[in-house]
Write an enzyme that holds these catalytic residues in place. Structure first.
Site, PDB file in Angstrom:
ATOM      1  N   GLU A   1      27.122  17.919   4.901  1.00  0.00           N
ATOM      2  CA  GLU A   1      25.983  18.563   5.543  1.00  0.00           C
ATOM      3  C   GLU A   1      24.722  18.185   4.751  1.00  0.00           C
ATOM      4  O   GLU A   1      24.642  18.447   3.552  1.00  0.00           O
ATOM      5  CB  GLU A   1      26.197  20.080   5.506  1.00  0.00           C
ATOM      6  CG  GLU A   1      25.133  20.858   6.222  1.00  0.00           C
ATOM      7  CD  GLU A   1      25.407  22.361   6.236  1.00  0.00           C
ATOM      8  OE1 GLU A   1      25.797  22.901   5.188  1.00  0.00           O
ATOM      9  OE2 GLU A   1      25.205  22.991   7.286  1.00  0.00           O
TER      10      GLU A   1
ATOM     11  N   GLY B   1      25.312  31.277   5.071  1.00  0.00           N
ATOM     12  CA  GLY B   1      24.792  30.356   4.065  1.00  0.00           C
ATOM     13  C   GLY B   1      25.748  29.202   3.870  1.00  0.00           C
ATOM     14  O   GLY B   1      26.475  28.831   4.795  1.00  0.00           O
ATOM     15  N   SER B   2      25.756  28.663   2.685  1.00  0.00           N
ATOM     16  CA  SER B   2      26.540  27.448   2.448  1.00  0.00           C
ATOM     17  C   SER B   2      28.035  27.760   2.363  1.00  0.00           C
ATOM     18  O   SER B   2      28.439  28.853   1.976  1.00  0.00           O
ATOM     19  CB  SER B   2      26.078  26.780   1.155  1.00  0.00           C
ATOM     20  OG  SER B   2      26.258  27.657   0.076  1.00  0.00           O
ATOM     21  N   THR B   3      28.837  26.761   2.697  1.00  0.00           N
ATOM     22  CA  THR B   3      30.292  26.919   2.641  1.00  0.00           C
ATOM     23  C   THR B   3      30.738  27.200   1.202  1.00  0.00           C
ATOM     24  O   THR B   3      31.632  28.013   0.962  1.00  0.00           O
ATOM     25  CB  THR B   3      30.977  25.660   3.209  1.00  0.00           C
ATOM     26  OG1 THR B   3      30.654  25.593   4.600  1.00  0.00           O
ATOM     27  CG2 THR B   3      32.481  25.704   3.060  1.00  0.00           C
ATOM     28  N   GLU B   4      30.058  26.556   0.262  1.00  0.00           N
ATOM     29  CA  GLU B   4      30.435  26.749  -1.144  1.00  0.00           C
ATOM     30  C   GLU B   4      30.287  28.217  -1.560  1.00  0.00           C
ATOM     31  O   GLU B   4      31.187  28.807  -2.157  1.00  0.00           O
ATOM     32  CB  GLU B   4      29.509  25.861  -1.984  1.00  0.00           C
ATOM     33  CG  GLU B   4      29.869  25.760  -3.423  1.00  0.00           C
ATOM     34  CD  GLU B   4      28.695  25.170  -4.198  1.00  0.00           C
ATOM     35  OE1 GLU B   4      27.916  24.381  -3.616  1.00  0.00           O
ATOM     36  OE2 GLU B   4      28.561  25.554  -5.368  1.00  0.00           O
TER      37      GLU B   4
ATOM     38  N   GLU C   1      29.440  33.043   8.044  1.00  0.00           N
ATOM     39  CA  GLU C   1      28.912  32.019   8.954  1.00  0.00           C
ATOM     40  C   GLU C   1      28.356  30.929   8.061  1.00  0.00           C
ATOM     41  O   GLU C   1      27.349  31.135   7.379  1.00  0.00           O
ATOM     42  CB  GLU C   1      27.841  32.651   9.857  1.00  0.00           C
ATOM     43  CG  GLU C   1      27.583  31.827  11.087  1.00  0.00           C
ATOM     44  CD  GLU C   1      26.427  30.888  10.910  1.00  0.00           C
ATOM     45  OE1 GLU C   1      26.690  29.727  10.539  1.00  0.00           O
ATOM     46  OE2 GLU C   1      25.282  31.294  11.123  1.00  0.00           O
TER      47      GLU C   1
ATOM     48  N   LYS D   1      19.996  41.371   1.732  1.00  0.00           N
ATOM     49  CA  LYS D   1      19.174  40.529   0.862  1.00  0.00           C
ATOM     50  C   LYS D   1      18.741  39.274   1.605  1.00  0.00           C
ATOM     51  O   LYS D   1      19.579  38.469   2.020  1.00  0.00           O
ATOM     52  CB  LYS D   1      19.948  40.096  -0.388  1.00  0.00           C
ATOM     53  CG  LYS D   1      19.025  39.390  -1.390  1.00  0.00           C
ATOM     54  CD  LYS D   1      19.767  38.721  -2.510  1.00  0.00           C
ATOM     55  CE  LYS D   1      20.258  37.362  -2.155  1.00  0.00           C
ATOM     56  NZ  LYS D   1      19.184  36.389  -1.871  1.00  0.00           N
TER      57      LYS D   1
ATOM     58  N   GLY E   1      30.102  30.751   0.500  1.00  0.00           N
ATOM     59  CA  GLY E   1      31.016  31.526   1.341  1.00  0.00           C
ATOM     60  C   GLY E   1      32.406  31.598   0.724  1.00  0.00           C
ATOM     61  O   GLY E   1      33.044  32.650   0.677  1.00  0.00           O
TER      62      GLY E   1
ATOM     63  N   CYS F   1      22.257  25.422  10.683  1.00  0.00           N
ATOM     64  CA  CYS F   1      23.693  25.290  10.387  1.00  0.00           C
ATOM     65  C   CYS F   1      24.424  24.564  11.509  1.00  0.00           C
ATOM     66  O   CYS F   1      25.392  23.860  11.269  1.00  0.00           O
ATOM     67  CB  CYS F   1      24.310  26.655  10.131  1.00  0.00           C
ATOM     68  SG  CYS F   1      23.870  27.848  11.372  1.00  0.00           S
TER      69      CYS F   1
END
Ligand code: NAI
Length: 778
Positions: free
Chosen positions: A393, A242-245, A264, A190, A247, A298
């Site tokens: 970030e 994508g974002s840590t959140e 990542e 996606k 992830g 990133c």
């Protein structure tokens, strides 16, 4: 304008790239897109608009993937996968090669479409995104070709669910799809909701390249569709950027599903400038570090850490350079900084910067477009390390800056972040640069350069920047599995029996923490019975405080990570020697506990220690041939402090097999001994005690796996948790590890063959590849 005026101002007019072909392609497709499933586009379903962020114009309508769409894509991928894998490495290599060629032939169309959809300058999509995507397919065509000879024990994992972000839409797709299909997997991918168009064009390319239907499936949609993909029952492997959140959410959502996972995630990467740096280059590097792709990268060098003595002049020169950046129409070939991907992202950047009251803000004095989604290049100086903008970030063209005095301070400031994706350092002193590089907690380090990428060089983070690597040999680990299919591991119950006296002197084995025996905090112990019910001894029951103490002891033994492979080998041989001296005693203990052949297990444990000693000085990493000036070192660094639940079915051999590779690679360990048969472990620390192993490198606890596993998974100072317990704790360990996104290696209730474990799998899990780019050669 006269020639003299041109030379005086160095001004030049616009040089716009034509959007005609790309817009015609969109119209050709009906401007409304369905998904790409089983080799064909579906009819558009419920759609959302995809806009050009530079102008706000609607480019196309994109379908929002439903559960039925996702199910259909996985069904197609599942059906296609065995045939694709079975077609063989050479057949797959030809298809990947054809994709690379087609990407090259259609490079201009891809570049313009990417710029229209994402807002990035055409110079970047044309010269960086698209060529790097091609290179990824060429490189992995080669990997497909040599897989059978070079990775003879590996097979494809199966079907991969992949979700990517909007900052490098085609490149991130290439990073995900190329290694996956090269290794014989099929994929359901996606793209991000803001930037689906190049993925859809890529789908078209797949048909032309002869990708069999179902091998590549593209489903468009937002986070809800993404969640359907990553949690789908048919996804054997999940890869996310994508974002840590998000992830973290994916880590929790997929816990216990037996899926391989790579993440990542975000970063706040330091950019260190020493006072002996080539300042002009360092400033030019900063343009690439933080204004490349509008800072929506990133690994953007978003935290400038500059040596105090040169800080003022550096900032002055930097501001002068910033003021010359050209912000505007991304299709203009003269533009340096394009549009922010979407008004939502522009709001996020604006909100974060406006909330800051600290330091001094400099906004580039360049002309800004009157409309569209733009943000000026910005520098904020004089921030404290704890200021939110030094930690959060921003994901925009905003550079924050602080100063340092000594190299040690530079390292400590650089590492003062929860992230660990990348780091850049500039110094003309090779000793200083190569002294600092290993000290930086980051998956990638660039020396006197920045934001360099290549398919041959691994990319990925440590800490909350996620785990797993993309690119290089290490990137393939994520898309292959061992060929052996492991058997189900039956839980082992503790032996029971009478609570009579223990033969000989009755003794309660203590815990082993920091090189010393320690009473369990709770003061509880348990009787251990032999296989015939005879009471053999007692062990302490560790609790969360004991885990905390053991982790602290392991943290304090950090010097082990810096010791040489030779020294670690020597100590492992010494452990083997001392175990050998007490072989019969251990054999008898194992016989009594398990009723298995103890002598055989002790011999195998000594053999394993020798194997680990052998590897201690042979797994340092390698050098990667990258097509950019310089070279990339793939350094194998220890993972850190690893908590491990030891196997129950081989109480001594299992413990040694888990401990050996980890300490050989420089890790420190908190081992929880086999729960039903812990006495071999408590005897074993006496061997460690006499083998010159520094205190704290190996700590041994005894107690309940079900209780201690989650405690370790939650512990923020553990870098990894492994579970080989026969009590299947995979789900809870994966879920609880999401807090600091620690690495996990769980058995999913499957057995390991302790007589012949895959030593490479252990060495791999015990290390993290740090890619260090250095100048080298012409
Ligand atoms: P995001 O992490 O929400 O989106 C990335 C991808 O994940 C998109 O394809 C999205 O549809 C998908 N997604 C969202 N929620 C999901 C879920 N629950 N399950 C599965 N897939 C899901 O990033 P977003 O919202 O676009 O950007 C927010 C912030 O994230 C940015 O401001 C930036 O700080 C950071 N970011 C970092 C990136 C990186 O490469 N490290 C890339 C993109 C964003």
């Amino acid at each position: 304008m006269t020639v003299k005026e041109i030379f005086d101002t160095m001004d030049y007019g616009p040089a716009p790239e034509s959007a005609e072909d790309a817009l015609a392609w969109i119209v050709d497709q009906g401007a409304s897109f369905g998904h790409f499933i089983d080799g064909a586009f579906t009819e558009p379903g419920e759609t959302f608009e995809s806009r050009n962020p530079a102008t706000g114009e609607i480019l196309a309508n994109i379908s929002r993937g439903t559960q039925a769409d996702v199910d259909a894509a996985f069904a197609a991928a599942r059906k296609a996968q065995p045939g694709w894998e079975g077609s063989g490495g050479h057949a797959r290599a030809r298809v990947l090669y054809a994709i690379a060629r087609l990407l090259q032939k259609n490079a201009r169309l891809f570049a313009v479409l990417e710029t229209l959809d994402n807002g990035k300058p055409i110079r970047e999509s044309r010269d960086i995104d698209i060529p790097l995507a091609q290179r990824h397919f060429y490189y992995h065509a080669g990997m497909a070709q040599i897989m059978e000879t070079e990775l003879p024990d590996r097979r494809a994992i199966g079907v991969c669910g992949q979700v990517i972000p909007w900052n490098f839409p085609l490149l991130m797709l290439a990073w995900k799809i190329a290694p996956a299909i090269a290794m014989g997997n099929s994929v359901v991918l996606k793209p991000a909701e803001y930037t689906s168009l190049t993925a859809l064009l890529f789908a078209d390319i797949c048909r032309q390249a002869g990708v069999p239907p179902g091998v590549v499936n593209i489903i468009t949609g937002d986070g809800a569709t993404g969640e359907m993909i990553v949690t789908h029952d048919e996804a054997d492997k999940v890869a996310f950027t994508g974002s840590t959140e998000v992830g973290r959410r994916i880590r929790r959502a997929t816990a216990g599903q037996g899926k391989a996972l790579t993440l990542e995630l975000g970063g706040k990467s330091p950019y260190i400038v020493f006072d002996d740096a080539d300042i002009d280059s360092a400033i030019e590097g900063l343009v690439d570090a933080i204004w490349f792709n509008q800072g929506q990268v990133c690994c953007a060098g978003s935290r400038l850490i500059v040596q105090e003595g040169i800080a003022e002049s550096f900032h002055t020169r930097l501001k002068a350079r910033m003021d010359k950046l050209r912000v505007g129409d991304p299709l203009d070939k003269c533009i340096d900084v394009g549009a922010i991907v979407d008004p939502v992202q522009l709001d996020t950047i604006t909100r974060l910067v406006d909330a800051n009251t600290a330091g001094e803000v400099h906004r580039a004095a360049c002309d800004m477009p009157a409309s569209g989604c733009f943000y000026p290049p910005t520098l904020i100086t004089g921030l404290d390390p704890a200021d939110p903008l030094m930690q959060e970030e921003i994901f925009g063209p905003v550079l924050v800056s602080t100063t340092f005095r000594t190299p040690a301070e530079a390292v400590s400031l650089a590492n003062n972040t929860r992230y660990g994706l990348a780091a850049t350092l500039w110094s003309e002193n090779v000793n200083l640069a190569l002294d600092v590089a290993p000290k930086l907690k980051a998956g990638v380090v660039w020396v006197n350069g920045t934001n360099m990428f290549d398919a041959a060089a691994g990319f990925g983070g440590v800490r909350e920047s996620g785990f797993g690597r993309e690119g290089g040999w290490e990137g393939l680990t994520a898309y292959t599995a061992p060929k052996d299919s492991p058997e189900t591991l039956a839980p082992r119950e503790a032996e029971t029996g009478e609570n009579g006296p223990v033969e000989g002197l009755d003794r309660t084995a203590k815990l082993y923490v920091g090189g010393k025996q320690a009473r369990p905090d709770g003061g509880y112990s348990r009787t251990i019975h032999g296989h015939d019910g005879t009471p053999l001894g007692h062990v302490g029951l560790a609790n969360r405080k004991d885990v905390r103490n053991a982790v602290e002891a392991a943290q304090a033994a950090g010097a082990w990570a810096k010791s040489t492979g030779h020294l670690r080998a020597q100590i492992l041989y010494y452990i083997a020697e001392n175990l050998s001296a007490r072989a019969s005693e251990f054999a008898a203990r194992l016989d009594a506990m398990t009723g298995q052949d103890g002598a055989q297990e002790v011999l195998a444990a000594i053999d394993r220690l020798f194997t680990c000693a052998a590897w201690a000085d042979k797994y340092g990493g390698d050098v990667r041939a990258v097509p950019i000036r310089g070279t990339a070192l793939a350094m194998r660094e220890p993972t850190g402090v690893i908590g491990a639940l030891c196997p129950d079915e081989a109480p001594l051999l299992g413990l040694v097999s888990v401990m050996g590779p980890a300490i050989a690679m420089g890790n420190r360990m908190v081992l929880v001994a086999s729960e039903p048969h812990p006495l071999a472990a408590t005897d074993f620390y006496q061997v460690l005690d006499t083998s010159d192993l520094p205190g704290g490198v190996v700590n041994i606890l005894t107690g309940s796996h079900a209780e201690l596993g989650p405690v370790m998974a939650k512990h923020l100072d553990l870098d990894a948790v492994w579970s080989f317990s026969s009590t299947d704790l995979s789900a809870v360990i994966e879920r609880e590890s999401a807090g600091n996104l620690k690495r996990t290696w769980v058995n999913n209730g499957k057995a390991t063959d302790w007589a012949r474990p895959d030593i490479h799998a252990f060495l791999d899990a015990a290390t993290e590849v740090k890619t260090v780019w250095i100048p080298y050669g012409e």
